[in-house]
Scaffold this motif. Structure first.
Motif, short mmCIF file in Angstrom:
data_model
loop_
_atom_site.label_atom_id
_atom_site.label_comp_id
_atom_site.label_asym_id
_atom_site.label_seq_id
_atom_site.Cartn_x
_atom_site.Cartn_y
_atom_site.Cartn_z
N GLU A 1 18.80 28.46 -21.09
CA GLU A 1 17.98 27.29 -20.73
C GLU A 1 17.78 27.24 -19.21
O GLU A 1 16.67 26.99 -18.73
CB GLU A 1 18.66 26.01 -21.22
CG GLU A 1 17.88 24.75 -20.87
CD GLU A 1 18.59 23.49 -21.34
OE1 GLU A 1 18.00 22.40 -21.22
OE2 GLU A 1 19.73 23.60 -21.82
N GLU B 1 5.71 12.86 -23.60
CA GLU B 1 6.60 14.03 -23.64
C GLU B 1 7.19 14.25 -22.26
O GLU B 1 6.54 13.96 -21.25
CB GLU B 1 5.83 15.26 -24.10
CG GLU B 1 6.73 16.47 -24.36
CD GLU B 1 5.98 17.63 -24.98
OE1 GLU B 1 6.07 18.75 -24.43
OE2 GLU B 1 5.30 17.41 -26.01
N GLU B 2 8.41 14.76 -22.23
CA GLU B 2 9.06 15.02 -20.96
C GLU B 2 8.35 16.16 -20.24
O GLU B 2 7.91 17.14 -20.85
CB GLU B 2 10.53 15.39 -21.17
CG GLU B 2 11.32 15.46 -19.87
CD GLU B 2 12.81 15.70 -20.09
OE1 GLU B 2 13.53 15.75 -19.09
OE2 GLU B 2 13.21 15.86 -21.25
N LEU C 1 7.93 20.01 -21.25
CA LEU C 1 9.17 20.68 -21.65
C LEU C 1 9.32 20.80 -23.16
O LEU C 1 10.28 21.40 -23.64
CB LEU C 1 10.37 19.90 -21.09
CG LEU C 1 10.46 19.89 -19.56
CD1 LEU C 1 11.65 19.05 -19.11
CD2 LEU C 1 10.59 21.30 -19.02
N GLY C 2 8.37 20.25 -23.92
CA GLY C 2 8.47 20.38 -25.39
C GLY C 2 8.46 21.82 -25.83
O GLY C 2 9.22 22.23 -26.72
N TYR D 1 11.77 23.29 -25.05
CA TYR D 1 12.79 22.87 -26.01
C TYR D 1 12.60 23.55 -27.36
O TYR D 1 13.59 23.88 -28.06
CB TYR D 1 12.75 21.36 -26.18
CG TYR D 1 13.19 20.60 -24.95
CD1 TYR D 1 14.13 21.15 -24.07
CD2 TYR D 1 12.67 19.34 -24.64
CE1 TYR D 1 14.54 20.48 -22.94
CE2 TYR D 1 13.08 18.65 -23.51
CZ TYR D 1 14.00 19.23 -22.65
OH TYR D 1 14.41 18.56 -21.53
N GLN D 2 11.34 23.77 -27.76
CA GLN D 2 11.10 24.51 -29.01
C GLN D 2 11.63 25.93 -28.91
O GLN D 2 12.23 26.47 -29.86
CB GLN D 2 9.60 24.52 -29.32
CG GLN D 2 9.06 23.19 -29.81
CD GLN D 2 7.58 23.25 -30.12
OE1 GLN D 2 6.95 24.32 -30.01
NE2 GLN D 2 7.00 22.12 -30.51
N LEU E 1 14.04 26.92 -26.96
CA LEU E 1 15.51 26.83 -26.98
C LEU E 1 16.02 26.57 -28.40
O LEU E 1 17.05 27.12 -28.81
CB LEU E 1 15.97 25.71 -26.05
CG LEU E 1 15.79 25.95 -24.55
CD1 LEU E 1 16.15 24.69 -23.77
CD2 LEU E 1 16.65 27.12 -24.09
N ALA E 2 15.29 25.74 -29.16
CA ALA E 2 15.69 25.45 -30.54
C ALA E 2 15.64 26.72 -31.39
O ALA E 2 16.51 26.96 -32.23
CB ALA E 2 14.80 24.37 -31.14
N LYS F 1 18.58 28.77 -30.44
CA LYS F 1 19.79 28.19 -31.01
C LYS F 1 19.87 28.48 -32.51
O LYS F 1 20.95 28.80 -33.04
CB LYS F 1 19.82 26.69 -30.76
CG LYS F 1 21.09 26.01 -31.23
CD LYS F 1 21.10 24.54 -30.87
CE LYS F 1 22.40 23.88 -31.32
NZ LYS F 1 22.41 22.43 -30.98
#
Length: 453
Positions: free
Chosen positions: A42, A159-160, A181-182, A185-186, A188-189, A192
């Protein structure tokens, strides 16, 4: 629950517990490692995005720099050209540039033109953040980043976003751009999810291997247990057979003693008495009759002595009356008197020995001394009995001629009987001998050893 099952559980349960603990620690370590890697990923991803924002601003500045540096244009004309250029610049799917003057009035906003001309100095996002003031502040420092919440086109959902802003020094304008940042984050998801899938796959594989290993250990334990059970059964059968053979030999010896010795003497005594009666009926001389009766009395005395000896062989009364120590001393005294062989004797036993242990050691000593008398040609003997913890050790050592390995278990010297006597009470028999260097026989018995009746 049987002893065998307890032993299997004792072996399996620690294995299961340790396997579970290892798997748990491995999973926890994998999760911690994945969290660390995800955090690093990240950080690197955000850092890369920030560097990209800087590059985009540099590209925008490259596009408007000729206008900014053209001093022949007046400010109004130059500002219109700059605004036009920045309105037309786009990157990616939702990348654009915005411009605010030093008072917070929006000058350029391609996705929300309705904001142009609006003063947003006091505007706050949904988190209460004065985003224009903060962007202006970092821009005045030479360029910087700031996080805030903004509407993302085309759906215009909150959204951030992370923004990067610098100052256009000629007019004190703040030029900025941002990254939603969506998408980060996607990404990163997804990373993960991939890591979690790998962890679950690893957990499954480790569990399968551990289960197979556990099943293999259990099956191996059962196989070994079955083998040991069969081996123990065969040993028990052999021991019972030896015990029965020993009983048969003892009964044969007793039968022979009764038939060849005591029975013959009783028959002779009966004949002597009948002969004396016959002579009385014939009125023979009194001295002749008395001589026959005296001979009969001698036979009766000899019979009584032989019966006592047989009784002593079956169960020495000295063991019941005086104990093993005194019984062994009696054997040694008779042996020394009979053979003129010196015996050094030691007895250091404090525990009360079971009857079967006492009679076994007594008979063992008889056999050992008999072998020395018949075969060793020894001059000195050391016989000692001592106790250590829950064991009693018997040792008999002579300085005779010894014997070769080939004659070690010759039935004629009674070693097989000695071994069987010791094994019948769960003991260990040791025989050591060298030619011309003497012989040592030893027996180690457990005081709490199992006995076969």
């Amino acid at each position: 629950m049987g002893l065998k099952i307890k032993i299997i559980l004792l072996a399996v349960v620690p294995l299961v517990v340790s396997t579970v603990i290892i798997i748990y620690l491995n999973q926890q370590s994998a999760r911690d490692l994945a969290a660390d890697e995800l955090s690093i990923y990240e950080f690197n991803l955000i850092h890369a995005k920030k560097e990209a924002l800087k590059s985009h601003i540099e590209i925008a500045m490259s596009a408007i720099r000729p206008v900014l540096e053209d001093e022949t244009m007046d400010d109004d004309e130059a500002q219109d050209i700059v605004k036009s250029i920045l309105n037309g610049l786009r990157y990616s799917d939702d990348g654009y540039f915005f411009v605010y003057d030093s008072s917070g009035v929006n000058l350029v906003h391609p996705t929300q033109p309705n904001l142009v001309g609006e003063n947003l100095w006091l505007f706050k996002d949904t988190s209460g953040n004065y985003l224009i003031q903060h962007l202006m502040a970092v821009a005045k420092t030479g360029g910087g980043f700031h996080r805030y919440i903004w509407e993302k086109p085309p759906l215009m959902q909150q959204e951030e976003k992370i923004g990067y802003a610098i100052m256009i020094d000629r007019w004190h304008w703040m030029l900025g751009t941002g990254l939603y940042l969506g998408d980060v984050y996607q990404e990163l998801a997804k990373a993960k999810a991939t890591m979690n899938a790998n962890i679950r796959r690893s957990f499954f594989l480790v569990s399968v291997v551990a289960s197979i290993t556990l099943v293999f250990v259990i099956l191996l334990g059962l196989a070994i247990n079955l083998h040991e059970h069969k081996l123990a059964d065969s040993k028990l059968k052999a021991l019972v057979q030896r015990f029965m053979r020993l009983q048969v030999l003892e009964k044969r010896r007793l039968s022979r003693e009764l038939h060849d010795g005591i029975n013959q003497m009783l028959v002779s005594c009966k004949f002597r008495i009948e002969l004396a009666c016959t002579k009385l009926q014939r009125n023979d001389d009194k001295d002749v009759v008395e001589a026959e009766l005296i001979k009969a009395e001698g036979l009766i005395n000899q019979t009584i002595s032989d019966i006592r000896q047989v009784s002593h062989d079956l169960r020495p009364t000295v063991l019941d009356d005086l104990g093993l120590n005194t019984g062994l001393k009696g054997l040694i005294d008779q042996f020394q008197e009979r053979t003129n062989i010196k015996v050094k004797y030691s007895f250091k036993v404090t525990a009360e020995l079971p009857d079967e242990i006492e009679i076994t050691l007594y008979r063992f000593a008889q056999e050992a001394l008999t072998n020395i008398e018949k075969h060793s040609q020894a001059s000195n003997v050391i016989l000692q009995v001592w106790q250590s913890h829950r064991q009693v050790t018997f040792e008999c050592l002579d300085d005779g001629r010894g014997c070769s390995h080939q004659s070690t278990l010759t039935p004629g010297i009674g070693l097989i009987n000695m071994r069987e006597r010791i094994e019948l009470v769960g003991g260990d028999f040791v025989f050591q001998s060298q030619k011309e260097k003497g012989t040592k026989v030893s027996a180690i018995l457990s005081i709490a050893s199992p006995i076969i009746d």
